[in-house]
Design a protein around this motif. Structure first.
Motif, PDB file in Angstrom:
ATOM      1  N   MET A   7      66.744  -0.796  -1.579  1.00  0.00           N
ATOM      2  CA  MET A   7      66.674  -0.505  -3.005  1.00  0.00           C
ATOM      3  C   MET A   7      68.045  -0.071  -3.509  1.00  0.00           C
ATOM      4  O   MET A   7      68.768   0.643  -2.830  1.00  0.00           O
ATOM      5  CB  MET A   7      65.625   0.583  -3.269  1.00  0.00           C
TER       6      MET A   7
ATOM      7  N   LYS B  75      62.231   5.582 -14.693  1.00  0.00           N
ATOM      8  CA  LYS B  75      61.336   6.750 -14.706  1.00  0.00           C
ATOM      9  C   LYS B  75      61.832   7.784 -15.712  1.00  0.00           C
ATOM     10  O   LYS B  75      61.036   8.397 -16.440  1.00  0.00           O
ATOM     11  CB  LYS B  75      61.242   7.361 -13.312  1.00  0.00           C
TER      12      LYS B  75
ATOM     13  N   ARG C 161      68.622  -2.831 -14.232  1.00  0.00           N
ATOM     14  CA  ARG C 161      67.882  -2.275 -13.097  1.00  0.00           C
ATOM     15  C   ARG C 161      66.709  -3.170 -12.716  1.00  0.00           C
ATOM     16  O   ARG C 161      66.408  -3.359 -11.531  1.00  0.00           O
ATOM     17  CB  ARG C 161      67.380  -0.870 -13.451  1.00  0.00           C
TER      18      ARG C 161
ATOM     19  N   GLU D  21      65.490  -2.650  -8.719  1.00  0.00           N
ATOM     20  CA  GLU D  21      65.593  -1.220  -8.436  1.00  0.00           C
ATOM     21  C   GLU D  21      64.319  -0.434  -8.701  1.00  0.00           C
ATOM     22  O   GLU D  21      63.967   0.446  -7.916  1.00  0.00           O
ATOM     23  CB  GLU D  21      66.771  -0.635  -9.217  1.00  0.00           C
ATOM     24  N   PRO D  22      63.564  -0.690  -9.804  1.00  0.00           N
ATOM     25  CA  PRO D  22      62.432   0.184 -10.110  1.00  0.00           C
ATOM     26  C   PRO D  22      61.264   0.008  -9.137  1.00  0.00           C
ATOM     27  O   PRO D  22      60.971  -1.098  -8.666  1.00  0.00           O
ATOM     28  CB  PRO D  22      62.014  -0.244 -11.520  1.00  0.00           C
ATOM     29  N   ASP D  23      60.597   1.110  -8.851  1.00  0.00           N
ATOM     30  CA  ASP D  23      59.319   1.053  -8.156  1.00  0.00           C
ATOM     31  C   ASP D  23      58.355   0.190  -8.970  1.00  0.00           C
ATOM     32  O   ASP D  23      58.404   0.170 -10.203  1.00  0.00           O
ATOM     33  CB  ASP D  23      58.778   2.479  -8.010  1.00  0.00           C
ATOM     34  N   GLU D  24      57.461  -0.523  -8.296  1.00  0.00           N
ATOM     35  CA  GLU D  24      56.555  -1.442  -8.996  1.00  0.00           C
ATOM     36  C   GLU D  24      55.681  -0.715 -10.015  1.00  0.00           C
ATOM     37  O   GLU D  24      55.426  -1.219 -11.113  1.00  0.00           O
ATOM     38  CB  GLU D  24      55.689  -2.183  -7.978  1.00  0.00           C
ATOM     39  N   THR D  25      55.208   0.483  -9.666  1.00  0.00           N
ATOM     40  CA  THR D  25      54.391   1.248 -10.605  1.00  0.00           C
ATOM     41  C   THR D  25      55.210   1.656 -11.822  1.00  0.00           C
ATOM     42  O   THR D  25      54.744   1.559 -12.973  1.00  0.00           O
ATOM     43  CB  THR D  25      53.812   2.491  -9.918  1.00  0.00           C
ATOM     44  N   THR D  26      56.433   2.093 -11.595  1.00  0.00           N
ATOM     45  CA  THR D  26      57.300   2.497 -12.701  1.00  0.00           C
ATOM     46  C   THR D  26      57.622   1.316 -13.605  1.00  0.00           C
ATOM     47  O   THR D  26      57.628   1.446 -14.839  1.00  0.00           O
ATOM     48  CB  THR D  26      58.601   3.113 -12.160  1.00  0.00           C
TER      49      THR D  26
ATOM     50  N   ARG E  26      55.057  -9.705 -10.603  1.00  0.00           N
ATOM     51  CA  ARG E  26      54.881  -8.417 -11.286  1.00  0.00           C
ATOM     52  C   ARG E  26      54.257  -8.627 -12.662  1.00  0.00           C
ATOM     53  O   ARG E  26      53.391  -7.863 -13.093  1.00  0.00           O
ATOM     54  CB  ARG E  26      56.231  -7.693 -11.426  1.00  0.00           C
TER      55      ARG E  26
END
Length: 372
Positions: free
Chosen positions: A1, A14, A42, A47-52, A183
């Motif tokens: 990441m 986030k 990003r 870079e971001p978490d999938e949930t974020t 996604r």
């Protein structure tokens, strides 16, 4: 990441959620251009978490994006993902909603071929079963017609120059957006990606033809074009297309027309405000009955959108149909000629469109495409 502190600024998604966009549709704030640019950078970097990422997309949908935010997303997309290839001619860019149509015939292929035959080069672009509808788009009708669609951008540009009509395939010219497919599919709702991909402009065209559900969206899109540092459009026409696609609907259709020079000139005369395209948006109506076409939207419904759209297109170009579908293809072809200002009225365009069908030149374009 990716490491945010090393590669980006101070706004991971986030933090944007908690401090700016994530407090709900009524209390959320808008992002600055710099914040929106960093967010898109990003996202492309993974870079971001999938949930974020999902939460960020949904928060943007709730609060509704500003033209400045959309322009920032678009500029990063053009800088980091889009591979452009310009044909020698200057085509009109047809950026229909990528997630396609599921009820009515897709007539943009036939309309584009008719326009090309009459001297208006046309570029269309799409992906393959794009979320959320994952319905029929340009690629699928062209595949059904036996036209090659798995093209590099350079091959797409050559196709335009050789035939007058060209298809650009999203995975080839916009791989960063294509990589977000899974996604987006998991989201279950449209995101701002559905908006910006339609103005990717892989051929660097000057004129854009797009669609909208509400007039306010057309204003937002033309404001996007002025705010963007990467898009080179000088003219755009948006209209209430069938199922959000770039097919003029039977009956009554609202149209919004924008010209950059007029918008900037009018804005410069105002009290010091920066030029904004939507301030000078001209809107008007098209009624198909004016052109002797008595039909309603349901008259263009088909059972199998992909197969039926292809067969209808082929039959119209061969002169084997003289019905509502032939009328609709001719009118949409005329609208492409008018959008690029190759004719001074829809009436003149309609005459040229019907001539291109009657003399076989539109069918010849399809033949050339199949042989490309």
């Amino acid at each position: 990441m990716a490491q945010a502190s090393q590669e980006f600024g101070e706004w991971p998604l986030k933090r944007l959620m908690t401090a700016v966009v994530g407090s709900g549709p009524k209390s959320a704030d808008d992002m600055t251009r710099e914040q929106a640019r960093e967010a898109m950078q990003r996202i492309f970097a993974g870079e971001p978490d999938e949930t974020t990422l999902g939460a960020f997309w949904l928060a943007n949908r709730w609060k509704r994006n500003t033209p400045e935010e959309l322009a920032a997303y678009t500029d990063v997309m053009r800088e980091e993902s889009v591979v452009t290839a310009e044909p020698d001619c200057d085509p009109i860019d047809c950026g229909a909603n990528y997630d396609g149509k599921h009820t009515s015939a897709l007539l943009g292929v036939g309309a584009g071929l008719v326009a090309a035959a009459a001297g208006t080069p046309v570029v269309v672009h799409s992906g393959d079963r794009v979320p959320t509808q994952k319905a029929t788009a340009y690629k699928h009708v062209l595949d059904e017609l036996g036209v090659r669609t798995d093209l590099t951008p350079a091959e797409s540009a050559d196709m335009v120059d050789e035939t007058g009509f060209g298809f650009y395939y999203q995975p080839a010219f916009n791989p960063g957006i294509h990589d977000l497919y899974d996604r987006r599919d998991q989201m279950g709702v449209r995101t701002f990606v559905n908006t910006i991909e339609t103005v990717a402009n892989p051929a660097n065209a000057d004129v854009h033809l797009g669609s909208f559900y509400h007039l306010a969206f057309a204003k937002k899109m033309t404001d996007l074009m002025v705010e963007s540092a990467e898009l080179g459009y000088s003219r755009a026409i948006f209209f209430q297309g069938m199922e959000g696609y770039d097919d003029v609907r039977p009956g009554y259709t609202k149209v919004a027309e924008w010209n950059e020079s007029e918008a900037r000139s009018a804005s410069d005369d105002a009290s010091g405000d920066e030029p904004r395209a939507g301030d000078e948006l001209e809107d008007y109506e098209i009624e198909t009955a004016t052109y002797g076409m008595e039909m309603e939207s349901e008259d263009l419904a088909v059972d199998d959108v992909t197969a039926d759209s292809a067969s209808i297109t082929e039959e119209v170009l061969a002169g084997e149909r003289d019905d509502r579908f032939a009328d609709a293809i001719a009118l949409n072809g005329a609208f492409r000629m008018y959008a690029r200002q190759d004719v001074d009225s829809l009436e003149n365009g309609l005459e040229q469109a019907r001539d291109a069908i009657a003399d076989g030149s539109a069918q010849a374009v399809l033949k050339d495409l199949r042989e490309y």
